[in-house]
Design a protein around this motif. Structure first.
Motif, PDB file in Angstrom:
ATOM      1  N   MET A   1       0.818  -1.189   0.000  1.00 12.81           N
ATOM      2  CA  MET A   1       0.000   0.000   0.000  1.00 12.81           C
ATOM      3  C   MET A   1       0.867   1.260   0.000  1.00 12.81           C
ATOM      4  N   ALA A   2       1.923   1.249   0.793  1.00 12.59           N
ATOM      5  CA  ALA A   2       2.795   2.419   0.866  1.00 12.59           C
ATOM      6  C   ALA A   2       3.474   2.682  -0.475  1.00 12.59           C
ATOM      7  N   ALA A   3       3.943   1.631  -1.138  1.00  8.22           N
ATOM      8  CA  ALA A   3       4.618   1.808  -2.420  1.00  8.22           C
ATOM      9  C   ALA A   3       3.659   2.343  -3.478  1.00  8.22           C
ATOM     10  N   SER A   4       2.427   1.855  -3.503  1.00  7.67           N
ATOM     11  CA  SER A   4       1.475   2.338  -4.508  1.00  7.67           C
ATOM     12  C   SER A   4       1.050   3.777  -4.228  1.00  7.67           C
ATOM     13  N   ASP A   5       1.059   4.197  -2.956  1.00 10.29           N
ATOM     14  CA  ASP A   5       0.712   5.579  -2.604  1.00 10.29           C
ATOM     15  C   ASP A   5       1.901   6.516  -2.727  1.00 10.29           C
ATOM     16  N   GLY A   6       3.095   5.976  -2.883  1.00  6.78           N
ATOM     17  CA  GLY A   6       4.289   6.814  -2.962  1.00  6.78           C
ATOM     18  C   GLY A   6       4.798   7.224  -1.591  1.00  6.78           C
ATOM     19  N   ALA A   7       4.365   6.531  -0.548  1.00  5.95           N
ATOM     20  CA  ALA A   7       4.779   6.862   0.810  1.00  5.95           C
ATOM     21  C   ALA A   7       6.072   6.127   1.147  1.00  5.95           C
ATOM     22  N   THR A   8       7.160   6.529   0.501  1.00  5.14           N
ATOM     23  CA  THR A   8       8.437   5.851   0.676  1.00  5.14           C
ATOM     24  C   THR A   8       9.530   6.801   1.155  1.00  5.14           C
ATOM     25  N   ALA A   9       9.166   7.974   1.644  1.00  4.07           N
ATOM     26  CA  ALA A   9      10.157   8.950   2.096  1.00  4.07           C
ATOM     27  C   ALA A   9      10.765   8.521   3.423  1.00  4.07           C
ATOM     28  N   ALA A  10      11.964   9.013   3.677  1.00  2.00           N
ATOM     29  CA  ALA A  10      12.616   8.745   4.954  1.00  2.00           C
ATOM     30  C   ALA A  10      11.990   9.629   6.032  1.00  2.00           C
ATOM     31  N   PRO A  11      11.922   9.155   7.264  1.00  2.00           N
ATOM     32  CA  PRO A  11      11.348   9.982   8.326  1.00  2.00           C
ATOM     33  C   PRO A  11      12.195  11.219   8.588  1.00  2.00           C
ATOM     34  N   ARG A  12      11.554  12.225   9.192  1.00  2.00           N
ATOM     35  CA  ARG A  12      12.273  13.437   9.573  1.00  2.00           C
ATOM     36  C   ARG A  12      13.292  13.090  10.652  1.00  2.00           C
ATOM     37  N   TYR A  42      -0.811   5.402   8.195  1.00  2.00           N
ATOM     38  CA  TYR A  42      -0.475   3.985   8.324  1.00  2.00           C
ATOM     39  C   TYR A  42       1.026   3.789   8.567  1.00  2.00           C
ATOM     40  N   ASP A  43       1.616   4.732   9.300  1.00  2.00           N
ATOM     41  CA  ASP A  43       2.979   4.604   9.823  1.00  2.00           C
ATOM     42  C   ASP A  43       4.092   4.595   8.773  1.00  2.00           C
ATOM     43  N   ARG A  44       3.908   5.283   7.688  1.00  2.00           N
ATOM     44  CA  ARG A  44       4.960   5.498   6.691  1.00  2.00           C
ATOM     45  C   ARG A  44       5.130   7.000   6.516  1.00  2.00           C
ATOM     46  N   TRP A  45       6.076   7.417   5.689  1.00  2.00           N
ATOM     47  CA  TRP A  45       6.342   8.844   5.471  1.00  2.00           C
ATOM     48  C   TRP A  45       6.190   9.156   3.995  1.00  2.00           C
ATOM     49  N   VAL A  46       5.674  10.348   3.679  1.00  2.00           N
ATOM     50  CA  VAL A  46       5.443  10.742   2.297  1.00  2.00           C
ATOM     51  C   VAL A  46       5.989  12.153   2.071  1.00  2.00           C
ATOM     52  N   SER A  47       6.568  12.365   0.885  1.00  2.00           N
ATOM     53  CA  SER A  47       7.036  13.691   0.480  1.00  2.00           C
ATOM     54  C   SER A  47       5.911  14.383  -0.278  1.00  2.00           C
ATOM     55  N   LEU A  48       5.545  15.565   0.192  1.00  2.00           N
ATOM     56  CA  LEU A  48       4.464  16.321  -0.432  1.00  2.00           C
ATOM     57  C   LEU A  48       4.990  17.617  -1.018  1.00  2.00           C
ATOM     58  N   VAL A  82      -3.055  12.142   4.916  1.00  2.00           N
ATOM     59  CA  VAL A  82      -4.078  11.135   4.643  1.00  2.00           C
ATOM     60  C   VAL A  82      -4.426  11.191   3.162  1.00  2.00           C
ATOM     61  N   ARG A  83      -4.412  10.033   2.505  1.00  2.00           N
ATOM     62  CA  ARG A  83      -4.788   9.989   1.091  1.00  2.00           C
ATOM     63  C   ARG A  83      -6.262  10.285   0.936  1.00  2.00           C
ATOM     64  N   VAL A  84      -6.606  11.051  -0.092  1.00  2.00           N
ATOM     65  CA  VAL A  84      -7.999  11.378  -0.375  1.00  2.00           C
ATOM     66  C   VAL A  84      -8.575  10.232  -1.184  1.00  2.00           C
ATOM     67  N   ARG A  85      -9.493   9.467  -0.574  1.00  2.00           N
ATOM     68  CA  ARG A  85     -10.108   8.314  -1.227  1.00  2.00           C
ATOM     69  C   ARG A  85     -11.581   8.276  -0.890  1.00  2.00           C
ATOM     70  N   GLY A  86     -12.284   7.404  -1.551  1.00  2.00           N
ATOM     71  CA  GLY A  86     -13.706   7.225  -1.247  1.00  2.00           C
ATOM     72  C   GLY A  86     -14.555   8.298  -1.889  1.00  2.00           C
ATOM     73  N   ILE A  87     -14.776   9.379  -1.185  1.00  2.24           N
ATOM     74  CA  ILE A  87     -15.581  10.483  -1.705  1.00  2.24           C
ATOM     75  C   ILE A  87     -14.649  11.489  -2.358  1.00  2.24           C
ATOM     76  N   ASP A  88     -14.868  11.761  -3.635  1.00  2.00           N
ATOM     77  CA  ASP A  88     -14.028  12.722  -4.342  1.00  2.00           C
ATOM     78  C   ASP A  88     -14.276  14.131  -3.820  1.00  2.00           C
ATOM     79  N   PRO A  89     -13.203  14.923  -3.680  1.00  2.00           N
ATOM     80  CA  PRO A  89     -13.395  16.303  -3.247  1.00  2.00           C
ATOM     81  C   PRO A  89     -14.018  17.137  -4.364  1.00  2.00           C
TER      82      PRO A  89
END
Length: 110
Positions: A1-12, A42-48, A82-89
């Motif tokens: 799930m983390a890889a597909s979301d791109g949540a592979t950044a190193a922690p601060r 879900y306990d991973r880190w993401v670069s935004l 938090v990934r935006v899923r389910g209901i589209d904004p």
């Protein structure tokens, strides 16, 4: 799930309480642009990306929101991505794009 979301950044990095040196903001190793690194729900880190964009300008796979963790204190204790899923904004609603959407590799010098 983390890889597909791109949540592979190193922690601060955890700053040392006795260290008074300036902490530089994180930089993308591919393009050299400043990024915001946040923990996910879900306990991973993401670069935004550094800016919010309207949802209509960001593909579904790259939409994130920053949410404050609930606490008893009126002062924000921590923020998670938090990934935006389910209901589209709504099309005009602001979302934070993942940095990999706007990342353009630096060109080597000729």
């Amino acid at each position: 799930m983390a890889a597909s979301d791109g949540a592979t950044a190193a922690p601060r990095p955890e700053p040392d309480p006795d260290d008074t040196a300036w902490i530089e903001p994180p930089v993308c190793p591919v393009c050299g642009v400043l990024v915001r690194v946040y923990p996910t729900n879900y306990d991973r880190w993401v670069s935004l990306a550094m800016v919010e964009l309207p949802a209509k300008d960001v593909p579904e796979a790259f939409r994130w929101r920053l949410t404050r963790l609930p606490s008893r204190s009126p002062i924000p204790t921590d923020i998670v991505a938090v990934r935006v899923r389910g209901i589209d904004p709504l099309p005009s609603e602001p979302v934070v794009p993942a940095h990999r959407m706007v990342c353009v590799p630096e060109r080597g010098e000729p």
